[in-house]
Design an enzyme around this catalytic site. Structure first.
Site, mmCIF file in Angstrom:
data_model
loop_
_atom_site.group_PDB
_atom_site.id
_atom_site.type_symbol
_atom_site.label_atom_id
_atom_site.label_comp_id
_atom_site.label_asym_id
_atom_site.label_seq_id
_atom_site.Cartn_x
_atom_site.Cartn_y
_atom_site.Cartn_z
ATOM 1 N N SER A 180 0.866 -1.194 0.000
ATOM 2 C CA SER A 180 0.000 0.000 0.000
ATOM 3 C C SER A 180 0.894 1.232 0.000
ATOM 4 O O SER A 180 2.016 1.185 0.530
ATOM 5 C CB SER A 180 -0.873 -0.006 1.257
ATOM 6 O OG SER A 180 -1.454 1.272 1.445
ATOM 7 N N TYR B 183 -2.258 -2.174 10.477
ATOM 8 C CA TYR B 183 -2.287 -2.179 9.007
ATOM 9 C C TYR B 183 -1.056 -1.468 8.438
ATOM 10 O O TYR B 183 -0.378 -1.994 7.559
ATOM 11 C CB TYR B 183 -3.572 -1.497 8.523
ATOM 12 C CG TYR B 183 -3.753 -1.554 7.021
ATOM 13 C CD1 TYR B 183 -4.183 -2.726 6.405
ATOM 14 C CD2 TYR B 183 -3.495 -0.454 6.211
ATOM 15 C CE1 TYR B 183 -4.354 -2.799 5.028
ATOM 16 C CE2 TYR B 183 -3.665 -0.508 4.833
ATOM 17 C CZ TYR B 183 -4.094 -1.687 4.249
ATOM 18 O OH TYR B 183 -4.246 -1.756 2.886
HETATM 19 N N1 LIG Z 1 -8.785 -0.989 -1.451
HETATM 20 C C1 LIG Z 1 -7.774 -0.190 -1.260
HETATM 21 O O1 LIG Z 1 -7.914 1.029 -1.329
HETATM 22 C C2 LIG Z 1 -6.396 -0.764 -0.985
HETATM 23 C C3 LIG Z 1 -5.313 0.127 -0.973
HETATM 24 C C4 LIG Z 1 -4.046 -0.359 -0.736
HETATM 25 C C5 LIG Z 1 -3.841 -1.707 -0.545
HETATM 26 N N2 LIG Z 1 -4.910 -2.550 -0.563
HETATM 27 C C6 LIG Z 1 -4.641 -3.974 -0.323
HETATM 28 O O2 LIG Z 1 -5.217 -4.750 -1.345
HETATM 29 C C7 LIG Z 1 -5.563 -6.041 -0.832
HETATM 30 C C8 LIG Z 1 -7.013 -6.336 -1.174
HETATM 31 O O3 LIG Z 1 -7.815 -5.346 -0.552
HETATM 32 P P1 LIG Z 1 -9.311 -5.021 -1.007
HETATM 33 O O4 LIG Z 1 -9.495 -3.578 -0.807
HETATM 34 O O5 LIG Z 1 -9.582 -5.631 -2.316
HETATM 35 O O6 LIG Z 1 -10.101 -5.776 0.176
HETATM 36 P P2 LIG Z 1 -11.403 -6.685 0.177
HETATM 37 O O7 LIG Z 1 -12.389 -6.216 -0.815
HETATM 38 O O8 LIG Z 1 -11.788 -6.783 1.603
HETATM 39 O O9 LIG Z 1 -10.855 -8.123 -0.329
HETATM 40 C C9 LIG Z 1 -10.063 -8.920 0.499
HETATM 41 C C10 LIG Z 1 -9.969 -10.298 -0.108
HETATM 42 O O10 LIG Z 1 -9.158 -11.122 0.739
HETATM 43 C C11 LIG Z 1 -9.918 -12.275 1.169
HETATM 44 N N3 LIG Z 1 -9.488 -12.622 2.519
HETATM 45 C C12 LIG Z 1 -9.637 -11.898 3.648
HETATM 46 N N4 LIG Z 1 -9.124 -12.556 4.707
HETATM 47 C C13 LIG Z 1 -8.621 -13.736 4.224
HETATM 48 C C14 LIG Z 1 -7.981 -14.850 4.810
HETATM 49 N N5 LIG Z 1 -7.724 -14.900 6.125
HETATM 50 N N6 LIG Z 1 -7.610 -15.889 4.013
HETATM 51 C C15 LIG Z 1 -7.873 -15.858 2.684
HETATM 52 N N7 LIG Z 1 -8.474 -14.823 2.070
HETATM 53 C C16 LIG Z 1 -8.850 -13.773 2.828
HETATM 54 C C17 LIG Z 1 -11.386 -11.821 1.065
HETATM 55 O O11 LIG Z 1 -12.312 -12.883 0.904
HETATM 56 P P3 LIG Z 1 -13.037 -13.640 2.167
HETATM 57 O O12 LIG Z 1 -13.702 -12.597 2.979
HETATM 58 O O13 LIG Z 1 -13.971 -14.627 1.522
HETATM 59 O O14 LIG Z 1 -11.943 -14.329 2.906
HETATM 60 C C18 LIG Z 1 -11.319 -11.007 -0.220
HETATM 61 O O15 LIG Z 1 -11.292 -11.857 -1.344
HETATM 62 C C19 LIG Z 1 -5.281 -5.992 0.675
HETATM 63 O O16 LIG Z 1 -4.019 -6.570 0.963
HETATM 64 C C20 LIG Z 1 -5.259 -4.502 0.965
HETATM 65 O O17 LIG Z 1 -4.483 -4.196 2.086
HETATM 66 C C21 LIG Z 1 -6.192 -2.116 -0.766
#
Ligand SMILES: NC(=O)c1ccc[n+]([C@@H]2O[C@H](COP(=O)([O-])OP(=O)(O)OC[C@H]3O[C@@H](n4cnc5c(N)ncnc54)[C@H](OP(=O)(O)O)[C@@H]3O)[C@@H](O)[C@H]2O)c1
Length: 269
Positions: free
Chosen positions: A155, A170
């Site tokens: 991130s 985080y």
């Molecule tokens: N969105 C942003 O603005 C942003 C910015 C910077 C970085 N990121 C990073 O991008 C990544 C994805 O984020 P997102 O925003 O797409 O979040 P999200 O919509 O909450 O998606 C998270 C994904 O991870 C899975 N997951 C969660 N806990 C898990 C576990 N213990 N084992 C296996 N799978 C798991 C979830 O599915 P289940 O609930 O079915 O497990 C879902 O598929 C993260 O690492 C986040 O830190 C996001």
């Protein structure tokens, strides 16, 4: 013409059922991957994402096998079982996208230690474990011109100390992840594996929507590009890092944020 593609490659994306992980899976399916493995905790989400990716492939004239298996990768035993299942179905791994992550936000006084541990367990420890498990399959890729890739979903927050909602675990997890990526890039380069981190800014998703409701307008206003991220921003960066052309890119942390990390929103504490 430069054609950034992943033709014939086998890829695995943790947390590939929604949000940024799904964007990654879709980009790989649409740009030539022959097998895409996704995982998340919920079996129903795994099934639905598999169906949607298969439909996307069909609509776009692509042939890609989708393997979708539920597992909580923060639970060591489940991560090991997941690896065993995947290893039965693929004989090499070209691309590992360690994307699954979670967050927790609360002021210091209300912030449980258990929440910090949970976030670090998934965002950092489980990534280390996943890489450890899948390294033998990544090492099966022998092409020097097109080595296997590890992409860590870090991130931009790993590059700044800006924390507007008390996401202590985080921020530390993402800073640790970017560092792990650099460390492994040095150790794995000669093993024919490159390791790079993507550092997204704010993209609407289940994880970020709560924060965006509170601070989204300010984030748009202070972003040099005056907008949030969209899926194509992430897909283009991922595809480049996974393409043959990026085989000499190793150990970077690539911000995909419109320049937001250079003009962070002020912390409220
Ligand atoms: N969105 C942003 O603005 C942003 C910015 C910077 C970085 N990121 C990073 O991008 C990544 C994805 O984020 P997102 O925003 O797409 O979040 P999200 O919509 O909450 O998606 C998270 C994904 O991870 C899975 N997951 C969660 N806990 C898990 C576990 N213990 N084992 C296996 N799978 C798991 C979830 O599915 P289940 O609930 O079915 O497990 C879902 O598929 C993260 O690492 C986040 O830190 C996001």
């Amino acid at each position: 013409m430069v054609d950034f593609n992943v033709n014939g490659k086998t890829a695995l994306i943790t947390g590939g059922t929604r949000g940024l992980g799904y964007y990654c899976a879709e980009a790989l399916v649409l740009n030539g991957a022959s097998t895409v493995v996704i995982t998340s905790r919920k079996a129903k989400a795994c099934e639905e994402a598999k169906k949607n990716l298969e439909q996307t492939a069909k609509e776009n004239g692509k042939t890609c096998r989708i393997i979708s298996l539920p597992a909580d990768i923060a639970v060591e035993q489940q991560a090991e079982q997941f690896y065993q299942e995947v290893a039965k179905q693929i004989d090499k791994l070209d691309i590992l996208v360690a994307n699954a992550g979670a967050s927790w936000g609360a002021g210091l006084e209300d912030h449980p230690v258990s929440a910090v541990k949970k976030v670090l367990d998934l965002n950092l420890v489980a990534v280390f474990h996943t890489i450890k498990l899948f390294t033998p399959l990544l090492e099966k890729v022998t092409s020097q011109e097109d080595p296997s890739r590890i992409i860590l979903m870090s991130s931009v927050i790993s590059l700044t100390t800006n924390d507007s909602v008390g996401t202590y675990g985080y921020l530390a997890s993402k800073a640790g992840l970017s560092h792990l990526g650099k460390n492994l890039a040095v150790q794995f380069g000669h093993r024919n594996i490159t390791v790079n981190s993507l550092a997204p800014g704010f993209f609407p998703s289940k994880m970020s929507n709560g924060l965006l409701e509170v601070a989204g307008d300010m984030m748009v206003a202070t972003n040099p590009r005056h907008r949030l991220g969209v899926k194509e921003d992430l897909q283009g960066a991922l595809l480049y890092l996974c393409s043959k052309q990026a085989n000499y890119i190793n150990g970077i942390v690539l911000p995909v944020d419109g320049g937001a990390h250079l003009n962070p929103v002020g912390a409220k504490f």
